[in-house]
Scaffold this active site. Structure first.
Site, mmCIF file in Angstrom:
data_model
loop_
_atom_site.group_PDB
_atom_site.id
_atom_site.type_symbol
_atom_site.label_atom_id
_atom_site.label_comp_id
_atom_site.label_asym_id
_atom_site.label_seq_id
_atom_site.Cartn_x
_atom_site.Cartn_y
_atom_site.Cartn_z
ATOM 1 N N THR A 44 0.912 -1.230 -0.088
ATOM 2 C CA THR A 44 0.237 0.024 -0.077
ATOM 3 C C THR A 44 0.891 1.265 -0.040
ATOM 4 O O THR A 44 0.205 2.385 -0.227
ATOM 5 C CB THR A 44 -0.822 0.176 1.040
ATOM 6 O OG1 THR A 44 -1.671 -1.126 1.311
ATOM 7 C CG2 THR A 44 -1.890 1.324 1.328
ATOM 8 N N TYR A 131 7.897 -11.402 4.202
ATOM 9 C CA TYR A 131 6.541 -10.831 3.496
ATOM 10 C C TYR A 131 5.988 -12.145 2.401
ATOM 11 O O TYR A 131 6.518 -11.983 1.520
ATOM 12 C CB TYR A 131 6.970 -9.447 2.727
ATOM 13 C CG TYR A 131 5.535 -8.622 2.478
ATOM 14 C CD1 TYR A 131 4.474 -9.163 2.552
ATOM 15 C CD2 TYR A 131 5.926 -7.419 1.740
ATOM 16 C CE1 TYR A 131 3.085 -8.508 2.232
ATOM 17 C CE2 TYR A 131 4.596 -6.864 1.350
ATOM 18 C CZ TYR A 131 3.372 -7.373 1.386
ATOM 19 O OH TYR A 131 2.397 -6.547 0.916
ATOM 20 N N LYS A 159 4.886 -12.805 7.677
ATOM 21 C CA LYS A 159 3.419 -12.212 7.491
ATOM 22 C C LYS A 159 2.832 -12.925 6.343
ATOM 23 O O LYS A 159 3.269 -13.084 5.127
ATOM 24 C CB LYS A 159 3.794 -10.674 6.554
ATOM 25 C CG LYS A 159 2.719 -10.134 6.270
ATOM 26 C CD LYS A 159 3.017 -8.454 5.865
ATOM 27 C CE LYS A 159 1.738 -7.749 5.536
ATOM 28 N NZ LYS A 159 1.289 -7.763 4.334
#
Length: 297
Positions: A44, A131, A159
């Site tokens: 984002t 990630y 994550k």
């Protein structure tokens, strides 16, 4: 560092530059709300669209305006060489942690991904969050690969991209991964509509996009899950189903988040790098109604 609500803000920008004032304001807003950490330059945060110099500036601004809240900086890039340079910049900026996705153009093999993480992990003086985002990185982790990478030095968290919607299946999924990684490595859920289910299933962290714009809303869900009130966390998340549905209609959170930030005058419009565009027209008007009806702001 890798527990509770980690809020991931937008990096407002246009084709000329980053809106540093708007970004600093978003970070300050998160710190004032009491989030547990801030994740700058995540997906984002549009890290993949920025130059090294721009990313270094964003990292510095995030740390400078976060107060006592620890900041994690995304360092993903195509080449290991470039990731090492970005890691150096993040650490110089004062980051408390870094976030690394196995970004690729050519499809990566598991051994290539392992070697990538090994090279970066051994160079760090701060912990790393792995990630796992197959939707943007074009790589699918196995639990076994996560287990191998989690044994490397300086790995602090993984994550994961959501959990099954069924509570029992979600718990089983988290437990399967937990059995393969060291106790000091936390598991964090992403994909905001999975936040409550993931934390109720045993994820220690929620890596949250909605938390980056509506921190009080996300904190209410996270704190309910942390105190063991699974029913309340689930209710609070279910209440947001119209918002989750809107995100799903637009392929993820970014375009919706950008529109919401401009609607709230937290960023000017446009605030995404071309060719990306925030939602507009009837969907933007619907989003404005949702923000008011769901009391997100």
């Amino acid at each position: 560092m890798f527990t509770g609500l980690s809020a991931f803000p937008l990096t407002p920008m246009d084709e000329q530059d980053i809106d540093e004032t708007a970004f600093a304001g978003l970070v300050e807003r998160l710190a004032a709300a009491g989030v547990d950490s801030i994740g700058a330059l995540g997906s984002t945060g549009s890290y993949a669209y920025l130059s090294r110099g721009e990313r270094a500036r964003v990292a510095r601004i995030a740390v400078e305006h976060a107060g006592d809240v620890p900041v994690m900086i995304g360092i993903g890039a195509l080449r290991t060489r470039d990731v090492l340079l970005l890691a150096e910049d993040a650490q110089k900026a004062g980051a408390s942690a870094v976030l690394l996705a196995p970004v690729s153009y050519q499809k990566l093999a598991p051994e290539e991904v392992y070697a990538h993480y090994e090279a970066v992990a051994r160079s760090l003086s701060v912990p790393m969050c792995v990630y796992d985002n197959p939707g943007t990185a074009n790589f699918q982790f196995s639990d076994e690969l996560h287990g191998r990478i989690a044994q490397l030095p300086n790995i602090g968290s993984i994550k994961i991209p959501g959990v099954p919607s069924d509570a029992a299946e979600a718990t089983a999924r988290v437990q399967r991964l937990r059995a393969l990684i060291p106790a000091h490595v936390t598991i964090g859920v992403s994909g905001d509509w999975f936040g409550a289910t993931g934390m109720n299933a045993g994820c220690e962290a929620w890596y949250s996009v909605i938390g980056g714009l509506f921190p009080k809303t996300a904190l209410a869900i996270a704190r309910a899950a942390q105190r063991g009130d699974a029913a309340q966390a689930t209710r609070l998340s279910a209440r947001l189903q119209p918002y989750w549905d809107l995100i799903a209609c637009h392929g993820g959170s970014l375009r919706v988040t950008a529109a919401a930030a401009s609607l709230l005058s937290l960023a000017r419009s446009p605030c995404l790098p071309l060719p990306l565009k925030a939602i507009d027209g009837a969907d933007r008007a619907y989003l404005a109604r949702l923000i008011e009806e769901l009391e997100l702001a």
